[in-house]
Design a protein around this motif. Structure first.
Motif, mmCIF file in Angstrom:
data_model
loop_
_atom_site.group_PDB
_atom_site.id
_atom_site.type_symbol
_atom_site.label_atom_id
_atom_site.label_comp_id
_atom_site.label_asym_id
_atom_site.label_seq_id
_atom_site.Cartn_x
_atom_site.Cartn_y
_atom_site.Cartn_z
ATOM 1 N N ASP A 62 7.793 -33.819 -6.509
ATOM 2 C CA ASP A 62 8.464 -34.158 -7.771
ATOM 3 C C ASP A 62 9.361 -33.006 -8.226
ATOM 4 O OD1 ASP A 62 7.088 -36.543 -7.672
ATOM 5 O OD2 ASP A 62 5.763 -36.089 -9.368
ATOM 6 N N PHE A 63 8.909 -31.764 -8.022
ATOM 7 C CA PHE A 63 9.714 -30.593 -8.352
ATOM 8 C C PHE A 63 11.024 -30.638 -7.570
ATOM 9 C CE2 PHE A 63 11.159 -26.252 -8.096
ATOM 10 C CZ PHE A 63 10.719 -25.616 -9.237
ATOM 11 N N ALA A 64 10.928 -30.825 -6.258
ATOM 12 C CA ALA A 64 12.114 -30.836 -5.390
ATOM 13 C C ALA A 64 13.049 -31.993 -5.726
ATOM 14 C CB ALA A 64 11.694 -30.906 -3.931
ATOM 15 N N ASN A 65 12.498 -33.104 -6.178
ATOM 16 C CA ASN A 65 13.331 -34.268 -6.509
ATOM 17 C C ASN A 65 14.160 -34.070 -7.774
ATOM 18 O OD1 ASN A 65 12.750 -35.798 -4.256
ATOM 19 N ND2 ASN A 65 10.966 -36.757 -5.197
ATOM 20 N N CYS A 66 13.942 -32.983 -8.488
ATOM 21 C CA CYS A 66 14.781 -32.652 -9.642
ATOM 22 C C CYS A 66 16.134 -32.089 -9.194
ATOM 23 C CB CYS A 66 14.074 -31.637 -10.540
ATOM 24 S SG CYS A 66 12.589 -32.290 -11.351
ATOM 25 N N PHE A 67 16.235 -31.726 -7.920
ATOM 26 C CA PHE A 67 17.445 -31.126 -7.363
ATOM 27 C C PHE A 67 18.308 -32.189 -6.693
ATOM 28 C CE2 PHE A 67 14.649 -27.605 -7.870
ATOM 29 C CZ PHE A 67 15.449 -26.483 -8.011
ATOM 30 N N SER A 68 19.605 -31.905 -6.607
ATOM 31 C CA SER A 68 20.489 -32.743 -5.806
ATOM 32 C C SER A 68 20.134 -32.526 -4.335
ATOM 33 C CB SER A 68 21.954 -32.370 -6.054
ATOM 34 O OG SER A 68 22.231 -31.098 -5.504
ATOM 35 N N GLU A 69 20.651 -33.372 -3.460
ATOM 36 C CA GLU A 69 20.388 -33.248 -2.013
ATOM 37 C C GLU A 69 20.777 -31.874 -1.483
ATOM 38 O OE1 GLU A 69 18.924 -35.218 0.235
ATOM 39 O OE2 GLU A 69 18.546 -36.866 -1.155
ATOM 40 N N THR A 70 21.824 -31.284 -2.067
ATOM 41 C CA THR A 70 22.325 -29.989 -1.588
ATOM 42 C C THR A 70 22.026 -28.864 -2.586
ATOM 43 O OG1 THR A 70 24.493 -30.452 -2.547
ATOM 44 C CG2 THR A 70 24.171 -31.034 -0.223
ATOM 45 N N GLY A 71 21.111 -29.122 -3.507
ATOM 46 C CA GLY A 71 20.759 -28.133 -4.516
ATOM 47 C C GLY A 71 20.213 -26.855 -3.894
ATOM 48 N N VAL A 72 20.400 -25.759 -4.619
ATOM 49 C CA VAL A 72 19.957 -24.443 -4.148
ATOM 50 C C VAL A 72 19.040 -23.827 -5.193
ATOM 51 C CG1 VAL A 72 20.707 -22.119 -3.500
ATOM 52 C CG2 VAL A 72 22.097 -24.095 -2.857
ATOM 53 N N MET A 73 17.941 -23.248 -4.710
ATOM 54 C CA MET A 73 17.040 -22.496 -5.568
ATOM 55 C C MET A 73 16.954 -21.080 -5.004
ATOM 56 S SD MET A 73 13.131 -23.310 -6.647
ATOM 57 C CE MET A 73 12.181 -22.134 -7.603
ATOM 58 N N ILE A 74 17.180 -20.102 -5.887
ATOM 59 C CA ILE A 74 17.065 -18.696 -5.505
ATOM 60 C C ILE A 74 15.743 -18.181 -6.064
ATOM 61 C CG2 ILE A 74 18.110 -16.401 -5.582
ATOM 62 C CD1 ILE A 74 19.952 -18.473 -4.281
ATOM 63 N N GLU A 75 14.859 -17.791 -5.178
ATOM 64 C CA GLU A 75 13.539 -17.296 -5.560
ATOM 65 C C GLU A 75 13.329 -15.948 -4.891
ATOM 66 O OE1 GLU A 75 9.569 -17.320 -7.085
ATOM 67 O OE2 GLU A 75 11.234 -18.593 -7.603
ATOM 68 N N GLU A 76 13.095 -14.916 -5.705
ATOM 69 C CA GLU A 76 12.918 -13.552 -5.211
ATOM 70 C C GLU A 76 14.069 -13.148 -4.278
ATOM 71 O OE1 GLU A 76 8.950 -12.912 -3.724
ATOM 72 O OE2 GLU A 76 8.054 -13.557 -5.606
ATOM 73 N N GLY A 77 15.287 -13.537 -4.660
ATOM 74 C CA GLY A 77 16.489 -13.166 -3.924
ATOM 75 C C GLY A 77 16.783 -13.998 -2.695
ATOM 76 N N MET A 78 15.911 -14.918 -2.342
ATOM 77 C CA MET A 78 16.098 -15.751 -1.153
ATOM 78 C C MET A 78 16.581 -17.141 -1.546
ATOM 79 S SD MET A 78 15.220 -13.944 1.513
ATOM 80 C CE MET A 78 15.073 -15.258 2.698
ATOM 81 N N PRO A 79 17.630 -17.642 -0.867
ATOM 82 C CA PRO A 79 18.106 -18.992 -1.166
ATOM 83 C C PRO A 79 17.334 -20.058 -0.372
ATOM 84 C CG PRO A 79 19.583 -17.939 0.390
ATOM 85 C CD PRO A 79 18.514 -16.931 0.041
ATOM 86 N N TYR A 80 17.022 -21.134 -1.047
ATOM 87 C CA TYR A 80 16.399 -22.308 -0.435
ATOM 88 C C TYR A 80 17.323 -23.478 -0.748
ATOM 89 C CZ TYR A 80 12.445 -19.198 -0.113
ATOM 90 O OH TYR A 80 11.642 -18.129 0.177
ATOM 91 N N THR A 81 17.819 -24.134 0.296
ATOM 92 C CA THR A 81 18.843 -25.158 0.123
ATOM 93 C C THR A 81 18.301 -26.531 0.504
ATOM 94 O OG1 THR A 81 20.560 -23.540 0.613
ATOM 95 C CG2 THR A 81 21.185 -25.852 0.766
ATOM 96 N N GLY A 82 18.519 -27.494 -0.382
ATOM 97 C CA GLY A 82 18.097 -28.871 -0.136
ATOM 98 C C GLY A 82 16.662 -29.108 -0.563
ATOM 99 N N ARG A 83 16.363 -30.370 -0.778
ATOM 100 C CA ARG A 83 15.044 -30.743 -1.306
ATOM 101 C C ARG A 83 13.899 -30.374 -0.372
ATOM 102 N NH1 ARG A 83 17.054 -36.596 -3.332
ATOM 103 N NH2 ARG A 83 18.069 -35.888 -5.248
ATOM 104 N N ILE A 84 14.108 -30.477 0.933
ATOM 105 C CA ILE A 84 13.015 -30.191 1.871
ATOM 106 C C ILE A 84 12.620 -28.721 1.800
ATOM 107 C CG2 ILE A 84 12.380 -30.084 4.318
ATOM 108 C CD1 ILE A 84 14.026 -32.667 4.687
#
Length: 107
Positions: free
Chosen positions: A21-43
């Motif tokens: 559910d957390f990941a589904n708040c993002f677009s398909e190509t959404g990016v989350m930066i956590e502790e300086g590391m980028p995580y791209t896409g819902r998966i």
């Protein structure tokens, strides 16, 4: 505090420890930066949140919100099993069409 639905949904997903559910708040190509590391896409975002939920069982309590167009900052008291808990973290959002395009978490 008046929060956009997607931010409310993200907080609810985190507090219920539901990484999908957390990941589904993002677009398909959404990016989350956590502790300086980028995580791209819902998966990738779902995998990150699933791992951090197992380690830290963190929950969020909103304490402030500032919005400026598509950009916004949520201040939230986060508590869990991580060192320094509880801590107030800032969640820097870019929200487009009701979905998170970019999220950077800072201390």
């Amino acid at each position: 505090m008046n929060l956009p639905k997607v931010v409310t949904d993200l907080i609810k997903a985190q507090n219920n420890l539901v990484s999908e559910d957390f990941a589904n708040c993002f677009s398909e190509t959404g990016v989350m930066i956590e502790e300086g590391m980028p995580y791209t896409g819902r998966i990738q975002i779902q995998e990150l949140i699933e791992e951090t939920n197992k380690k830290y069982r963190s929950v969020m309590k909103p304490v402030g919100y500032i919005e400026d167009g598509n950009s916004s900052v949520l201040s939230a008291e986060c508590s869990g099993t991580f060192p320094g808990s509880p801590a107030v973290l800032k969640f820097h959002f870019v929200i487009v069409d009701g979905q998170i395009q970019h999220l950077k978490v800072t201390g």
